[in-house]
Design a protein around this motif. Structure first.
Motif, mmCIF file in Angstrom:
data_model
loop_
_atom_site.group_PDB
_atom_site.id
_atom_site.type_symbol
_atom_site.label_atom_id
_atom_site.label_comp_id
_atom_site.label_asym_id
_atom_site.label_seq_id
_atom_site.Cartn_x
_atom_site.Cartn_y
_atom_site.Cartn_z
ATOM 1 N N UNK A 115 0.521 -0.553 -1.424
ATOM 2 C CA UNK A 115 0.382 -1.587 -0.402
ATOM 3 C C UNK A 115 0.515 -1.045 1.017
ATOM 4 N N UNK A 116 0.840 0.259 1.166
ATOM 5 C CA UNK A 116 1.114 0.797 2.499
ATOM 6 C C UNK A 116 0.304 2.028 2.864
ATOM 7 N N UNK A 117 -0.355 2.648 1.897
ATOM 8 C CA UNK A 117 -1.046 3.907 2.167
ATOM 9 C C UNK A 117 -2.538 3.770 1.881
ATOM 10 N N UNK A 118 -3.387 4.591 2.541
ATOM 11 C CA UNK A 118 -4.843 4.492 2.338
ATOM 12 C C UNK A 118 -5.329 5.087 1.025
ATOM 13 N N UNK A 119 -4.549 6.030 0.472
ATOM 14 C CA UNK A 119 -4.876 6.592 -0.837
ATOM 15 C C UNK A 119 -3.578 6.951 -1.545
ATOM 16 N N UNK A 120 -3.621 6.969 -2.877
ATOM 17 C CA UNK A 120 -2.392 7.136 -3.658
ATOM 18 C C UNK A 120 -2.677 8.001 -4.877
ATOM 19 N N UNK A 121 -1.732 8.909 -5.167
ATOM 20 C CA UNK A 121 -1.710 9.635 -6.432
ATOM 21 C C UNK A 121 -0.330 9.452 -7.035
ATOM 22 N N UNK A 122 -0.174 9.836 -8.298
ATOM 23 C CA UNK A 122 1.123 9.670 -8.958
ATOM 24 C C UNK A 122 1.395 10.859 -9.863
ATOM 25 N N UNK A 123 2.655 11.300 -9.872
ATOM 26 C CA UNK A 123 3.075 12.398 -10.737
ATOM 27 C C UNK A 123 4.512 12.142 -11.201
ATOM 28 N N UNK A 124 4.753 10.940 -11.718
ATOM 29 C CA UNK A 124 6.083 10.549 -12.145
ATOM 30 C C UNK A 124 6.253 10.650 -13.644
ATOM 31 N N UNK A 125 7.364 10.142 -14.137
ATOM 32 C CA UNK A 125 7.629 10.166 -15.570
ATOM 33 C C UNK A 125 6.711 9.230 -16.333
ATOM 34 N N UNK A 126 6.335 8.126 -15.701
ATOM 35 C CA UNK A 126 5.554 7.104 -16.396
ATOM 36 C C UNK A 126 4.101 7.050 -15.929
ATOM 37 N N UNK A 127 3.865 7.287 -14.656
ATOM 38 C CA UNK A 127 2.514 7.154 -14.111
ATOM 39 C C UNK A 127 2.062 8.487 -13.522
ATOM 40 N N UNK A 128 0.898 8.950 -13.962
ATOM 41 C CA UNK A 128 0.314 10.191 -13.464
ATOM 42 C C UNK A 128 -1.191 10.005 -13.331
ATOM 43 N N UNK A 129 -1.673 10.183 -12.104
ATOM 44 C CA UNK A 129 -3.123 10.116 -11.896
ATOM 45 C C UNK A 129 -3.476 10.803 -10.583
ATOM 46 N N UNK A 130 -4.730 11.226 -10.480
ATOM 47 C CA UNK A 130 -5.231 11.918 -9.298
ATOM 48 C C UNK A 130 -5.288 10.969 -8.109
ATOM 49 N N UNK A 131 -5.490 11.507 -6.932
ATOM 50 C CA UNK A 131 -5.556 10.706 -5.717
ATOM 51 C C UNK A 131 -6.786 9.800 -5.743
ATOM 52 N N UNK A 132 -6.554 8.518 -5.474
ATOM 53 C CA UNK A 132 -7.650 7.549 -5.427
ATOM 54 C C UNK A 132 -7.507 6.707 -4.166
ATOM 55 N N UNK A 133 -8.627 6.180 -3.695
ATOM 56 C CA UNK A 133 -8.618 5.339 -2.502
ATOM 57 C C UNK A 133 -8.072 3.960 -2.827
ATOM 58 N N UNK A 134 -7.322 3.398 -1.894
ATOM 59 C CA UNK A 134 -6.826 2.032 -2.013
ATOM 60 C C UNK A 134 -7.896 1.091 -1.471
ATOM 61 N N UNK A 135 -8.466 0.291 -2.360
ATOM 62 C CA UNK A 135 -9.528 -0.643 -1.980
ATOM 63 C C UNK A 135 -9.255 -1.990 -2.650
ATOM 64 N N UNK A 136 -9.116 -3.063 -1.880
ATOM 65 C CA UNK A 136 -9.106 -3.118 -0.415
ATOM 66 C C UNK A 136 -7.776 -2.647 0.157
ATOM 67 N N UNK A 137 -7.813 -2.093 1.355
ATOM 68 C CA UNK A 137 -6.595 -1.643 2.021
ATOM 69 C C UNK A 137 -5.918 -2.821 2.699
ATOM 70 N N UNK A 138 -4.686 -3.145 2.333
ATOM 71 C CA UNK A 138 -4.032 -4.335 2.895
ATOM 72 C C UNK A 138 -3.879 -4.288 4.408
ATOM 73 N N UNK A 139 -3.777 -3.083 4.988
ATOM 74 C CA UNK A 139 -3.533 -2.969 6.426
ATOM 75 C C UNK A 139 -4.719 -3.422 7.262
ATOM 76 N N UNK A 140 -5.861 -3.705 6.640
ATOM 77 C CA UNK A 140 -7.017 -4.201 7.378
ATOM 78 C C UNK A 140 -6.912 -5.692 7.699
#
Length: 342
Positions: free
Chosen positions: A139-164
Motif C-alpha cells: 500500500x506504500x511502495x511502487x513495487x514489491x518483492x518478498x523473501x520471508x518465511x511465508x511469502x517469496x516472489x520476485x519484484x512486481x509493480x503495484x497496480x493500481x498504486x494507491x498513492x495516485x
C-alpha cells in the motif's frame, strides 16, 4: 468525535441469510442519510453470527451506493487471504471512492476457515506480522518483492498504486484489531491505530491505549503520530425512550443470535473452546455501551472518549434483528445522539 455503525449482517433465529444481508445494506444506506461518519463491516465464514464472507466486496457495493460516508472493514481476516490480493482490493477501493475506504485487518481465530482456504494454522499462530508488513509495503511502495518465511516472489509493480489518489494521502488508512499486548505492540510499532472490541470496557481500553503509546514511543514514533492516532472503539448501541425499553429490545433478540452464531464456530485442529453465556454476554454489553435514551447514549460515548482518549466509535446497531427497528435505531443515533456530541 466520529461515530459510525458496525455491521455484521447477523442472521437471527428464523431469518434467512438474504434477509440479514439486506438489513446490512439498508442500514448502511440509512447511516449516510442520518449523518454518521463511517460504516464498519465485519467478515465471517460458515457461521450465522455474520453472513458477510468478504468485507471488501460489501464495502465496494456500499461505496458505490453512497457519496459521503466512509466505509471500513472491521475486519478483513488477514490469515485467510494473501496480503497482496487484499492490498490490491484496498488500493482499488481507495482510488475509486476518492479516499473513503479504511482497511481494518485482524488475526481472526483458529477456525476451520484456515483449512478451507488452505492457509493453515501457521498463518494464524505465527505469520500475521509478516503478512501485515507485506500488506503495508504493497500500500506504500511502487513495487514489491518478498523473501520471508511465508511469502517469496520476485519484484512486481503495484497496480493500481494507491498513492495516485486525488485525496493526497499515501494510500488507504489501515487499522489493526487488537485483543492482546502482542497485537497492541504490533500496531504501535507500525504506527497503526487500533480497533478495540466490544467485549471490553473503558478501563481495559484505556490501558490498551496507554500501552500502545508506550510501545509507539519505544519504536521511535513521533509525538504527533502518537497524539494523532485515531483508535476505534467497537460497541453496541440501542436507543429507546427509556433505558428499560432499550435493554429489553436487546435482551429479547441478541441471546438467540449469539447462541446459534457462536456455537457454529469450528476450530481447525479440534481444540476445546469456551463459549460465552449468551444472556450474560448481552447483559454485559448493555452495561458497557450506549444503550438507553438518546441523552444517556450521548453521555456514555462522551465519557468513554474522555476516559480512554478514543475518538472513533463503531456501534452495532442491528441488535434488535429487525429491519425497521434497525433503520429507526440508526436514524436516532444520527439525529438525536451525534448531534448532541457535535
Amino acid at each position: 468525535m466520529r461515530v459510525g455503525s458496525f455491521v455484521l449482517a447477523a442472521q437471527f433465529p428464523g431469518q434467512g441469510q438474504g434477509e440479514a444481508l439486506h438489513r446490512a445494506v439498508r442500514s448502511a444506506e440509512v447511516a449516510e442519510e442520518a449523518g454518521l461518519d463511517t460504516v464498519w463491516l465485519a467478515e465471517h465464514h460458515f457461521v450465522p453470527y455474520g453472513t458477510c464472507p468478504s468485507a471488501t466486496t460489501l464495502a465496494a457495493l456500499l461505496l458505490g451506493r453512497t457519496r459521503r460516508i466512509r466505509v471500513g472493514t472491521a475486519v478483513s481476516v488477514l490469515p485467510t487471504t494473501h496480503p497482496v490480493a487484499l492490498g490490491e482490493q484496498a488500493a482499488l477501493l481507495h482510488l475509486t471512492s476518492g479516499g473513503r475506504f479504511t482497511l481494518g485487518v485482524g488475526r481472526g481465530g483458529p477456525w476451520v476457515d484456515l483449512e478451507v482456504f488452505g492457509t493453515g494454522l501457521e498463518a494464524y499462530e505465527k505469520a500475521f506480522p509478516e503478512s501485515l508488513d507485506l500488506l503495508l509495503r504493497w500500500l506504500r511502495e511502487p513495487s514489491v518483492s518478498a523473501d520471508g518465511d511465508r511469502f517469496r516472489f520476485r519484484d512486481v509493480a503495484v497496480v493500481p498504486t494507491p498513492s495516485e489518489s486525488l485525496t493526497e494521502t499515501a494510500g488507504p488508512e489501515v487499522v489493526v484489531a487488537c485483543t492482546s499486548p502482542s497485537s497492541v505492540r504490533l500496531a504501535a510499532e507500525r504506527g497503526l491505530p487500533m480497533l478495540l472490541g466490544m467485549h471490553v470496557g473503558d478501563e481495559e481500553k484505556a490501558e490498551m491505549v496507554a500501552l500502545w503509546r508506550q510501545y509507539a514511543r519505544a519504536a521511535g514514533r513521533t509525538g504527533d503520530e502518537i497524539r494523532g492516532a485515531a483508535h476505534v472503539s467497537a460497541g453496541v448501541c440501542q436507543i429507546a425512550d427509556t433505558r428499560t425499553d432499550a435493554v429489553e429490545i436487546l435482551m429479547k433478540a441478541m441471546p438467540g443470535w449469539l447462541r446459534q452464531g457462536l456455537e457454529a464456530h469450528v476450530t481447525v485442529d479440534g481444540r476445546q473452546r469456551s463459549m460465552r453465556d449468551p444472556v450474560a454476554y448481552t447483559e454485559l454489553l448493555c452495561g458497557l455501551h450506549p444503550v438507553g435514551t438518546a441523552r444517556l447514549c450521548a453521555d456514555r460515548l462522551a465519557a468513554t472518549s474522555e476516559r480512554t482518549g478514543i475518538s472513533r466509535f463503531a456501534l452495532l446497531v442491528e441488535g434488535s434483528g429487525d429491519l425497521a427497528a434497525t433503520e429507526e435505531n440508526v436514524r436516532r443515533l444520527g439525529t438525536e445522539v451525534v448531534t448532541q456530541l457535535r
